[in-house]
Design an enzyme around this catalytic site. Structure first.
Site: not given
Ligand code: NAD
Ligand code: MN
Length: 477
Positions: A250, A381, A175, A284
């Site tokens: 992750e 983040e 996906k 990331c």
């Protein structure tokens, strides 16, 4: 026919979404809509999972390893043949600079080569147990694996999940993120053209909010391999817990970049901007917290800012471009909220902070100084082109600040003192660390996070193990 793949890819063929719904894709460099891609719903998920289960039951896992190896090599060759086309699609839908997109298309192909080779070198052990008899382990595939991937590195991450899952003998439902379906669909199409059996790799574009739960909780899905935000990762883990499904996650990061005065700090200062601003900070692994030893802090910042100002931000289709636009209007607005908070709190903007170019979701690379350790920009983040630089005096105290983050994905460490390098590398709580450089990702080596940055590993043999169950068999003498 449209010049790009725009339907669901199920059972080896493109087909329309059962609901007929489509998602409009917008080119982030121009803000112009350019494609309508089929959007899957729960019905399509069920069809895709059942097709994957049939492919699993009808022999992909039972092919002789050498045959699986050669199919995966053929996939890699197809990807290399179409590398330019893949790169162009990637640039079109997420605004990734074309040279980066080419490198990442090559990385995707490389990952298929690596796991093709792994098929025939991967297995169990024999273990001396008890008295007499014979104990051995088997690495068995799981069945249908759902791979859910984000929009920031759509093609390579799709490859580094699908390739080891397939190499281990599983079948995959992939996906892609709603913003970036094109290269995943291309992967499905090319993999089947290369000889992957129908149903072994399904590609289901669609909104996570619409199909995520159905896919994750589907009884035939044995494992979910996810890359994306910590928030959605947490939700997937909760849903998976009902049936004790396997998960690998992750997730986000707030990675440190630690520069000691004894290092080649000039080189560190010149290379560090791209360690956080590459992919317009939507990475990331972005080294978004820079810790600089006090004695070199000022000249380091000066060089860092000078190097940042030289970065070429613009049309991602041009080969000289280093930073493209952000992926979407809402992603840029989310970053601008962080910048507003930094202004409110009195942080210093050494450069950047504004929009660029009349069209496209561009944002200047931004260097923040004097950011409080409690401020949002320091703790969260940002996922955009924003870095915080801070001085430090004392190594143990700096390590405490590094490890105060709930994240622990990646990081860099600059020193020429070997003992310090080893000491600090051991002390930093992260799954990946680079010394005197910024390279986090190697096809052959495990990649993933500590703490809220994730669970399990992508890449290397660790990823392949993660797509298998470990069975132990004892045979009496
Ligand atoms: P996201 O979590 O919103 O989306 C990731 C994927 O999950 C997309 O395919 C999305 O459609 C899907 N999704 C959304 N809701 C879902 C649901 N309820 N159930 C199942 N799937 C769902 O993340 P994003 O905004 O696409 O990407 C940015 C985030 O990804 C950042 O936090 C970044 O750090 C993280 N990321 C991590 C890594 C890594 O390797 N650790 C790599 C890239 C990105
Ligand atoms: Mn999201």
């Amino acid at each position: 026919m449209e010049p790009f793949p725009a339907e669901l890819f199920i059972d080896g063929a493109f087909r329309a979404a059962s609901s007929g719904r489509r998602t409009t894709l917008i080119n982030p460099a121009t803000e112009e809509p350019f494609a309508e891609v089929a959007a899957a719903d729960g019905t399509d998920v069920n069809v895709a999972v059942e097709s994957a289960q049939r492919a699993w039951g009808s022999g992909w896992r039972d092919l002789p390893p050498g045959k699986r190896e050669s199919v995966l090599h053929a996939v890699a060759r197809k990807l290399r043949d179409q590398l330019e086309e893949i790169a162009q699609l990637e640039t079109l839908h997420i605004g990734k600079p074309i040279n980066d997109a080419r490198d990442e298309a090559g990385l995707g192909a490389r990952v298929f080569e690596y796991y093709a080779g792994a098929v025939t070198k991967f297995g169990g052990q024999t273990i001396p147990v008890g008295r007499g008899g014979f104990d051995f382990t088997l690495r068995q595939p799981m069945g249908v694996v759902a791979c859910i991937v984000p929009w920031n590195f759509p093609f390579p991450i799709a490859c580094w999940k699908a390739a080891p899952a397939l190499a281990a003998g599983n079948c995959v439902v992939l996906k892609p993120a709603s913003l970036s379906p094109l290269t995943a669909l291309k992967l499905g199409e090319l993999a089947h053209a290369a000889g992957l059996p129908a149903g072994a790799l399904q590609v289901l574009p669609g909104a996570g909010s619409t199909i995520g739960d159905t896919l994750v909780t589907h009884p035939l899905v044995r494992k979910i391999s996810f890359t994306g935000s910590t928030e959605i990762g947490r939700r997937i883990m909760e849903l998976a817990s009902r049936d004790i499904k396997r998960v690998s996650l992750e997730l986000g990061g707030k990675s440190p970049n630690i520069v000691f005065a004894d290092a080649d700090w000039q080189r560190a200062a010149e290379t560090s901007p791209m360690s956080v601003f590459a992919n317009t900070g939507q990475d990331c692994c972005a080294r978004s917290r820079v810790f600089v030893e006090r004695s070199i802090y000022e000249p380091f910042v000066e060089r860092f800012v000078a190097a940042t100002k030289k970065l070429i931000v613009g049309d991602p289709a041009r080969p000289e471009t280093q930073l493209g636009p952000m992926v979407s209007a809402s992603q840029r607005e989310a970053v601008e909220e962080y910048l507003a908070d930094a202004r409110k709190r009195g942080s210093k903007f050494a450069c950047g902070g504004g929009r660029l170019h009349p069209k496209g979701y561009y944002l200047e690379p931004t260097v923040l100084l004097d950011v409080g350790k409690e401020d949002r920009c320091w703790r969260e983040e940002i996922f955009g082109p924003v870095v915080c630089i801070t001085p430090f005096d004392d190594e143990p105290q700096m390590i405490r600040h590094v490890n105060a983050s709930p994240y622990g994905l990646s990081g860099s460490l600059w020193t020429n003192d070997l003992r310090r390098a080893i000491r600090v590398a051991k002390a930093v709580e992260s799954g990946v660390l680079s010394v005197n450089c910024h390279n986090s990702v190697h096809t052959e080596a495990p990649f993933g996070g500590y703490k809220q940055s994730g669970l399990g590993r992508d890449l290397g043999m660790a990823a392949m193990e993660g797509y298998t169950e470990l069975k132990n068999v004892y045979v009496a003498e």
